[in-house]
Design a protein around this motif. Sequence first.
Motif, PDB file in Angstrom:
ATOM      1  N   GLY A   2       1.040  -1.033  -0.120  1.00  0.00           N
ATOM      2  CA  GLY A   2       0.040   0.039   0.079  1.00  0.00           C
ATOM      3  C   GLY A   2       0.995   1.372   0.102  1.00  0.00           C
ATOM      4  O   GLY A   2       1.933   1.206   0.492  1.00  0.00           O
ATOM      5  N   MET A   3       0.237   2.159  -0.612  1.00  0.00           N
ATOM      6  CA  MET A   3       0.928   3.536  -0.482  1.00  0.00           C
ATOM      7  C   MET A   3      -0.186   4.890  -0.341  1.00  0.00           C
ATOM      8  O   MET A   3      -1.061   4.810  -1.138  1.00  0.00           O
ATOM      9  CB  MET A   3       1.646   3.741  -1.974  1.00  0.00           C
ATOM     10  N   LYS A  28       4.668   4.039   3.189  1.00  0.00           N
ATOM     11  CA  LYS A  28       4.465   2.868   2.196  1.00  0.00           C
ATOM     12  C   LYS A  28       4.251   1.848   3.213  1.00  0.00           C
ATOM     13  O   LYS A  28       4.751   1.599   4.307  1.00  0.00           O
ATOM     14  CB  LYS A  28       5.914   2.560   1.827  1.00  0.00           C
ATOM     15  N   ILE A  62      -4.171   7.192  -2.913  1.00  0.00           N
ATOM     16  CA  ILE A  62      -3.882   5.678  -1.972  1.00  0.00           C
ATOM     17  C   ILE A  62      -4.003   4.952  -3.250  1.00  0.00           C
ATOM     18  O   ILE A  62      -4.516   4.662  -4.199  1.00  0.00           O
ATOM     19  CB  ILE A  62      -5.153   5.480  -1.206  1.00  0.00           C
ATOM     20  N   ASP A  63      -2.707   4.183  -3.230  1.00  0.00           N
ATOM     21  CA  ASP A  63      -2.457   3.121  -4.265  1.00  0.00           C
ATOM     22  C   ASP A  63      -2.537   3.744  -5.833  1.00  0.00           C
ATOM     23  O   ASP A  63      -3.025   3.238  -6.611  1.00  0.00           O
ATOM     24  CB  ASP A  63      -3.348   1.877  -4.194  1.00  0.00           C
ATOM     25  N   ASP A 156      -8.142  -2.871   3.477  1.00  0.00           N
ATOM     26  CA  ASP A 156      -6.527  -2.806   3.389  1.00  0.00           C
ATOM     27  C   ASP A 156      -6.006  -1.829   4.237  1.00  0.00           C
ATOM     28  O   ASP A 156      -4.730  -1.874   4.535  1.00  0.00           O
ATOM     29  CB  ASP A 156      -6.495  -2.631   1.623  1.00  0.00           C
ATOM     30  N   TYR A 157      -6.685  -0.869   4.408  1.00  0.00           N
ATOM     31  CA  TYR A 157      -6.215   0.371   5.374  1.00  0.00           C
ATOM     32  C   TYR A 157      -7.027   0.635   6.542  1.00  0.00           C
ATOM     33  O   TYR A 157      -8.329   0.635   6.609  1.00  0.00           O
ATOM     34  CB  TYR A 157      -6.116   1.512   4.615  1.00  0.00           C
ATOM     35  N   THR A 188      -2.033  -1.738   6.066  1.00  0.00           N
ATOM     36  CA  THR A 188      -1.399  -0.451   6.311  1.00  0.00           C
ATOM     37  C   THR A 188      -2.219   0.327   7.500  1.00  0.00           C
ATOM     38  O   THR A 188      -3.449   0.592   7.238  1.00  0.00           O
ATOM     39  CB  THR A 188      -1.150   0.356   5.184  1.00  0.00           C
TER      40      THR A 188
END
Length: 242
Positions: A2-3, A28, A62-63, A156-157, A188
């Motif tokens: 993830g970013m 990251k 995000i991503d 995911d976050y 993340t």
Amino acid sequence: MGMIECKNVSVVYNNEVEALHHIDLAIKGPTITGIIGPNGSGKSTLLKAILGMAQFNGEINIDGVTSKKFLKKIAYVAQKSLIDLSFPITVKECVSLGILPSLGLFKRIKKADWKRVEKALDIVGLREQEQRQISALSGGQFQRVLIARCLVQNADYLFLDEPFVGVDMISEDIIIKILKNLRNEGKTILIVHHDLSKVKDYFDQLVMLNSKVIAAGATAEVFNMQNLKCAYGENIFVDRGE
């Protein structure tokens, strides 16, 4: 992996106070990243900007896509003081709310979904409390309910705003172990946090704020007295167990 990327992000409230000033960040994952800084430094505002709950200038991705398009992949736990604990809902029902974002319109929760709820309650150690009203829980128990709701959402976050305030040590230990397991599974996690004595134990990365980014990066590199004095002032005292 993830970013989260913030590019030149600023937030100005109606009273013309600039809560965030030209924030540039790249976080990251997978990671547990702590967001620390003095009161009023913009910690919660940063989460809200990423979530689209606060208007901002600049760009947040995000991503690689705008954060608004990614909201279903984010689980958010607000400060406990902002949550109505008197609402008549059981522990099990509260956790099941985490399933709703993935349901289609007018669809009901299925038996398999309730199994997910029960599994999440087992993980946080509250299965025996599932029929209790949330108003009857301790602060630590209720925070674990909110973590269970995140688990069933399978996001995911995870964004958590001061999750350990008013929480007993048993619940705090349970929560941080769960979060570390989620990190190890590829999640993340961003946590607004105030207890500086726990920073080294809890976080892989840090974002240190005081309206602007004072420092950001690996905890071992960022968490030092020079940066702390820049963020909190010269009179900062931190018990780091040394």
